[in-house]
Scaffold this active site. Structure first.
Site, PDB file in Angstrom:
ATOM      1  N   ASP A 189       0.949  -1.155   0.040  1.00  0.00           N
ATOM      2  CA  ASP A 189      -0.016  -0.042   0.044  1.00  0.00           C
ATOM      3  C   ASP A 189       0.996   1.355   0.022  1.00  0.00           C
ATOM      4  O   ASP A 189       1.874   1.281   0.680  1.00  0.00           O
ATOM      5  CB  ASP A 189      -0.825  -0.022   1.098  1.00  0.00           C
ATOM      6  CG  ASP A 189      -2.148   0.896   1.359  1.00  0.00           C
ATOM      7  OD1 ASP A 189      -2.732   0.783   0.191  1.00  0.00           O
ATOM      8  OD2 ASP A 189      -2.340   1.413   2.248  1.00  0.00           O
ATOM      9  N   TYR A 236       2.575   4.769   0.853  1.00  0.00           N
ATOM     10  CA  TYR A 236       2.485   5.595   2.223  1.00  0.00           C
ATOM     11  C   TYR A 236       1.401   6.451   2.367  1.00  0.00           C
ATOM     12  O   TYR A 236       0.764   7.098   1.216  1.00  0.00           O
ATOM     13  CB  TYR A 236       3.793   6.428   2.553  1.00  0.00           C
ATOM     14  CG  TYR A 236       5.083   5.710   2.496  1.00  0.00           C
ATOM     15  CD1 TYR A 236       5.236   4.499   3.474  1.00  0.00           C
ATOM     16  CD2 TYR A 236       6.202   5.465   1.531  1.00  0.00           C
ATOM     17  CE1 TYR A 236       6.445   3.681   3.769  1.00  0.00           C
ATOM     18  CE2 TYR A 236       7.441   4.930   1.763  1.00  0.00           C
ATOM     19  CZ  TYR A 236       7.394   4.172   2.856  1.00  0.00           C
ATOM     20  OH  TYR A 236       8.502   3.253   2.899  1.00  0.00           O
ATOM     21  N   PHE A 290       7.800   1.526  -1.253  1.00  0.00           N
ATOM     22  CA  PHE A 290       9.087   1.787  -0.260  1.00  0.00           C
ATOM     23  C   PHE A 290       9.669   3.029  -0.193  1.00  0.00           C
ATOM     24  O   PHE A 290      10.434   3.383   0.463  1.00  0.00           O
ATOM     25  CB  PHE A 290      10.192   0.579  -0.051  1.00  0.00           C
ATOM     26  CG  PHE A 290       9.234  -0.822   0.425  1.00  0.00           C
ATOM     27  CD1 PHE A 290       9.068  -0.756   1.821  1.00  0.00           C
ATOM     28  CD2 PHE A 290       9.597  -1.670  -0.421  1.00  0.00           C
ATOM     29  CE1 PHE A 290       8.634  -2.096   1.846  1.00  0.00           C
ATOM     30  CE2 PHE A 290       8.682  -3.013  -0.215  1.00  0.00           C
ATOM     31  CZ  PHE A 290       8.384  -3.206   1.233  1.00  0.00           C
ATOM     32  N   HIS A 349       9.007  -9.069   6.328  1.00  0.00           N
ATOM     33  CA  HIS A 349       8.704  -7.656   5.782  1.00  0.00           C
ATOM     34  C   HIS A 349       9.772  -6.898   6.548  1.00  0.00           C
ATOM     35  O   HIS A 349      10.137  -7.075   7.504  1.00  0.00           O
ATOM     36  CB  HIS A 349       7.271  -7.239   6.104  1.00  0.00           C
ATOM     37  CG  HIS A 349       7.063  -5.922   5.516  1.00  0.00           C
ATOM     38  ND1 HIS A 349       7.457  -4.788   5.993  1.00  0.00           N
ATOM     39  CD2 HIS A 349       6.351  -5.728   4.312  1.00  0.00           C
ATOM     40  CE1 HIS A 349       6.779  -3.892   5.114  1.00  0.00           C
ATOM     41  NE2 HIS A 349       6.378  -4.145   4.372  1.00  0.00           N
TER      42      HIS A 349
END
Length: 220
Positions: free
Chosen positions: A65, A67, A78, A187
């Protein structure tokens, strides 16, 4: 919704853009941009594809998803725009790059430089409401990005898939481990990074593999 996307991706994904689910998704996303603060800005929704044309894809990193904080998301998983503080997951990614390859921690969290070298930084969902994580999940983006992963898996080999966390591992499961390098870890979130992300050495493994098949390594 403006579609700023490399031409080869546009050609490959053209059938998806014509499907009913995508037409519905487009309407939903347009309405969301009109009524709420949505990230990333419209011109950056397809930035991952614009910065990394299909022909150049050597590495696939799958996020979930965008930020949802002000000014953070700009279309690459990321990654954050120049001048934005590093979110915790990105801090851990840079820590691992540094300990694995010796590369210095960069001054910016903008990963355009990775994308331009052939790293597809793909979020499963490409838009989000401000301060509302996963607010655009289940709207159709997942079907679209499944088609993206499928296109890479079916049309390319010798690709490194970096699958961090169970979500990414499920989404990337279509990739053939006999024709590609599949790297799995937990993760990089602070909730899990110390259970196997830090120390995974994915970045050096990726480069060793790329060099072994005659491709340029990534300058991480």
């Amino acid at each position: 919704m403006e579609v700023k996307i490399a031409q080869d991706w546009k050609d490959i994904l053209a059938p998806e853009f014509e499907k009913p689910y995508f037409e519905q998704l487009t309407r939903v996303v347009r309405d969301e941009y009109a009524a709420h603060r949505i990230y990333p800005r419209g011109s950056n929704i397809f930035r991952a594809f614009d910065k990394c044309p299909f022909d150049k894809v050597k590495v696939v990193i799958i996020g979930q998803d965008p930020y949802h904080g002000p000014g953070q998301a700009h279309g690459l998983c990321f990654s954050v725009a120049d001048g934005v503080p590093f979110p915790p997951s990105l801090q851990n990614i840079f820590k691992e790059v540094h300990s694995d390859t010796g590369a210095e921690i960069p001054l910016t969290g903008n990963l355009d430089r990775w994308a331009e070298q052939g790293v597809l930084l793909l979020n499963a969902v490409l838009t989000v409401r401000e301060h509302e994580a996963a607010s655009h999940a289940g709207k159709g983006w997942e079907q679209f990005t499944d088609a993206v992963v499928r296109a890479v898996a079916e049309r390319k080999e010798g690709v490194v898939y970096m699958l961090w966390g169970s979500y990414a591992q499920r989404k990337g499961a279509i990739a053939d481990p006999l024709r590609n390098l599949i790297l799995k870890a937990v993760h990089p979130s602070p909730l899990s990074a110390y259970r196997g992300f830090l120390g995974c050495r994915h970045f050096s493994q990726a480069n060793n593999y790329l060099e072994s098949i005659g491709k340029e390594p990534i300058l991480w």
